[in-house]
Design a protein around this motif. Structure first.
Motif, short mmCIF file in Angstrom:
data_model
loop_
_atom_site.label_atom_id
_atom_site.label_comp_id
_atom_site.label_asym_id
_atom_site.label_seq_id
_atom_site.Cartn_x
_atom_site.Cartn_y
_atom_site.Cartn_z
N PRO A 211 1.21 -1.22 0.29
CA PRO A 211 0.01 -0.54 -0.26
C PRO A 211 0.62 1.03 -0.09
O PRO A 211 2.06 1.30 0.42
CB PRO A 211 -0.77 0.04 1.19
CG PRO A 211 -0.88 -1.38 1.75
CD PRO A 211 -0.06 -2.16 1.00
N PRO A 212 0.34 2.33 -0.25
CA PRO A 212 0.94 3.68 -0.86
C PRO A 212 1.43 3.98 0.41
O PRO A 212 0.72 4.17 1.80
CB PRO A 212 0.39 4.00 -2.35
CG PRO A 212 -0.98 4.34 -1.56
CD PRO A 212 -1.42 2.75 -1.02
N PRO A 213 2.68 5.11 0.93
CA PRO A 213 2.88 5.52 2.00
C PRO A 213 1.70 6.55 2.47
O PRO A 213 1.15 7.20 1.80
CB PRO A 213 3.59 6.24 2.08
CG PRO A 213 3.93 6.30 0.65
CD PRO A 213 3.51 5.27 -0.14
N ALA A 214 1.37 7.41 3.99
CA ALA A 214 -0.07 8.12 4.29
C ALA A 214 0.53 9.51 3.48
O ALA A 214 1.47 9.44 3.43
CB ALA A 214 0.31 7.69 5.95
N PRO A 215 -1.08 10.08 3.58
CA PRO A 215 -0.04 10.88 2.80
C PRO A 215 0.75 12.30 3.77
O PRO A 215 0.12 12.22 4.84
CB PRO A 215 -1.66 11.70 2.52
CG PRO A 215 -2.32 10.83 3.04
CD PRO A 215 -1.43 9.55 3.49
N GLN A 216 1.62 12.97 3.28
CA GLN A 216 2.25 13.94 3.99
C GLN A 216 1.82 15.50 4.18
O GLN A 216 0.90 15.65 2.70
CB GLN A 216 3.76 14.17 3.51
CG GLN A 216 4.47 12.70 3.55
CD GLN A 216 4.90 12.72 5.17
OE1 GLN A 216 5.01 12.81 6.13
NE2 GLN A 216 3.95 10.91 4.72
N ALA B 59 -3.31 7.17 -5.39
CA ALA B 59 -3.12 6.61 -4.07
C ALA B 59 -2.95 6.87 -2.66
O ALA B 59 -3.26 7.03 -1.51
CB ALA B 59 -2.28 5.61 -4.24
N ALA B 60 -2.87 8.65 -2.78
CA ALA B 60 -2.96 9.40 -1.35
C ALA B 60 -3.90 9.48 -0.62
O ALA B 60 -3.97 10.16 0.55
CB ALA B 60 -2.18 10.52 -1.77
N PHE B 61 -4.80 9.23 -1.47
CA PHE B 61 -6.51 9.21 -1.11
C PHE B 61 -7.35 8.12 -0.63
O PHE B 61 -8.13 8.14 0.21
CB PHE B 61 -7.51 9.88 -1.65
CG PHE B 61 -7.29 11.25 -2.09
CD1 PHE B 61 -7.00 12.00 -1.05
CD2 PHE B 61 -7.22 11.66 -3.86
CE1 PHE B 61 -7.19 13.96 -1.48
CE2 PHE B 61 -7.02 12.97 -3.96
CZ PHE B 61 -6.48 14.25 -2.64
N PHE B 62 -5.70 6.95 -0.38
CA PHE B 62 -6.16 5.70 -0.35
C PHE B 62 -6.55 5.15 1.08
O PHE B 62 -5.71 5.74 2.41
CB PHE B 62 -5.41 4.46 -0.78
CG PHE B 62 -6.10 2.77 0.27
CD1 PHE B 62 -6.65 2.43 0.13
CD2 PHE B 62 -4.90 2.98 0.88
CE1 PHE B 62 -7.04 1.23 0.71
CE2 PHE B 62 -4.54 1.30 1.78
CZ PHE B 62 -6.03 0.32 1.31
N ASN B 63 -8.05 5.09 1.96
CA ASN B 63 -8.52 4.97 3.16
C ASN B 63 -7.75 3.31 3.93
O ASN B 63 -9.01 2.42 3.41
CB ASN B 63 -9.77 5.35 3.48
CG ASN B 63 -10.42 5.50 4.92
OD1 ASN B 63 -9.54 4.68 5.51
ND2 ASN B 63 -10.84 6.46 5.03
N PRO B 64 -6.86 2.83 4.73
CA PRO B 64 -7.22 1.26 4.50
C PRO B 64 -7.75 1.31 5.59
O PRO B 64 -8.66 -0.11 5.78
CB PRO B 64 -6.00 1.27 5.07
CG PRO B 64 -5.44 2.58 5.27
CD PRO B 64 -6.31 3.72 4.74
N ALA C 64 -6.60 1.21 -7.40
CA ALA C 64 -7.87 0.90 -7.96
C ALA C 64 -7.88 2.61 -7.77
O ALA C 64 -7.65 3.66 -8.70
CB ALA C 64 -8.90 0.71 -7.40
N CYS C 65 -7.44 3.42 -6.48
CA CYS C 65 -7.42 4.67 -6.22
C CYS C 65 -6.19 5.22 -7.02
O CYS C 65 -6.47 6.88 -8.08
CB CYS C 65 -7.30 4.84 -4.36
SG CYS C 65 -8.27 4.08 -3.39
N ALA C 66 -4.80 4.33 -6.90
CA ALA C 66 -4.01 5.33 -7.93
C ALA C 66 -4.32 5.90 -9.49
O ALA C 66 -3.68 6.68 -10.36
CB ALA C 66 -3.16 4.19 -7.90
N ILE D 124 -7.82 14.86 -8.95
CA ILE D 124 -7.29 16.16 -7.80
C ILE D 124 -6.06 16.29 -7.59
O ILE D 124 -4.91 16.90 -6.86
CB ILE D 124 -8.39 15.62 -6.78
CG1 ILE D 124 -9.83 16.82 -7.17
CG2 ILE D 124 -8.37 16.24 -4.86
CD1 ILE D 124 -10.94 15.62 -6.69
N ALA D 125 -6.00 14.52 -7.13
CA ALA D 125 -4.49 13.68 -6.62
C ALA D 125 -3.23 14.33 -7.67
O ALA D 125 -1.74 15.42 -7.46
CB ALA D 125 -4.33 13.21 -6.42
#
Length: 312
Positions: free
Chosen positions: A4-9, A82-87, A64-66, A74-75
């Motif tokens: 999974p991508p890192p959490a957005p900074q 992928a920065a908007f992915f919510n685990p 899928a988010c990516a 938006i991103a």
């Protein structure tokens, strides 16, 4: 597939503090607001029009988010979405997947969110792959996308130089639309348990008398009735009166180590306060105890000097 991508900074107080001397990074216990923002991230398996989506792995959802044209709008180009992915929306999560976008009871319209109309049009086009054309209110987005009464909601909430950086996407600040902040925070309290570890120390309304406050932990959770509600003053229209978040340090073996760490954190916190105009201060028993050593040697030396002058 893949990790999974890192959490957005994003620019935040704790991101600055944890970079201080002797601080543990990342913080062993995340601040409650970081947990809240993650809980509010908008992209989950329920965002997509696929009957098998609820069975997707975290890696599948992140992918899928990516590549989603909506989140990329938006991103930025893939894989930025992928920065908007919510685990936290995964059904295997401790909350059972009861994340912000899935429990939200309201939706943002085009006068509140700059891309609301664009999402509806993309969905109506039939090729977006999205499950809906609406934008749940309990979601976190870059703050420059929110509008209030025809103007940016947060334009006056930040110093001018920081707001320019936000608009120019040099600095990312995630937030919730001000109209829905407390509505979503109350849903968060009643649906999420992860934030309990952060010890936010909130005050909630008493069930029998909302004008009185009690510890939120004393009010049983109820996601249906939203039993826990942040106390916002006797009239219920103010701001939360208090919250706290923990920070952690290491290798504090001597008083000098404490003084160096205190100086470093105080400098970083004051810099953040000057830039954002927030009200924040460090505290704690050990902080107060060791703070005296910041000035004690000078005071003792000065006192001894004055004593000697008085004697001679």
């Amino acid at each position: 597939a893949g990790a999974p991508p890192p959490a957005p900074q994003y620019y935040n107080l704790f991101g600055q503090v944890e970079g201080g001397k002797n601080m543990i990074k990342p913080l062993p216990t995340p601040p409650w607001y970081s947990v809240y923002l993650q809980w509010l991230l908008p992209c989950s398996w329920s965002s997509f029009d696929d009957p098998e989506a609820e069975n997707w792995s975290k890696e599948d959802v992140a992918a899928a988010c990516a590549t989603s044209p909506w989140y990329s709008k938006i991103a930025g180009p893939a894989p930025a979405g992928a920065a908007f992915f919510n685990p936290r929306c995964q059904l295997s999560d401790s909350s059972g997947g009861a994340c912000g976008p899935r429990v939200s009871r309201a939706f943002l319209n085009e006068t509140e969110f700059l891309y609301a109309d664009a999402k509806q049009k993309m969905y109506d086009g039939g090729t977006s792959g999205l499950s809906a054309g609406t934008v749940p209110a309990c979601t976190a987005w870059p703050v420059q996308l929110y509008a209030c009464d025809g103007k940016p909601c947060f334009e006056d909430a930040f110093p001018a130089n920081l707001w320019r950086d936000i608009k120019d996407r040099k600095t990312v600040v995630l937030g919730v639309h001000p109209t829905y902040f407390y509505e979503c925070l109350n849903l968060f309290q009643n649906n999420d348990q992860l934030h309990d570890m952060t010890s936010p120390s909130w005050n909630c309304e008493e069930a029998d008398d909302p004008s009185r406050k009690t510890a939120c932990a004393a009010v049983p959770r109820n996601a249906t009735s939203v039993a826990r509600k942040i106390w916002r003053g006797k009239d219920g229209a103010g701001q939360m009166d208090f919250t706290r978040s923990r920070v952690w340090a290491k290798d504090l073996k001597t008083g000098a180590d404490w003084v160096d760490t205190i100086d470093s954190i105080r400098h970083r916190m004051n810099k953040f306060v000057r830039r954002t105009d927030v009200e924040a201060y460090p505290t704690g028993r050990l902080w107060k105890f060791y703070s005296q050593y910041r000035w004690l040697p000078q005071k003792m030396a000065a006192g001894m000097g004055y004593s000697l002058l008085a004697i001679f």
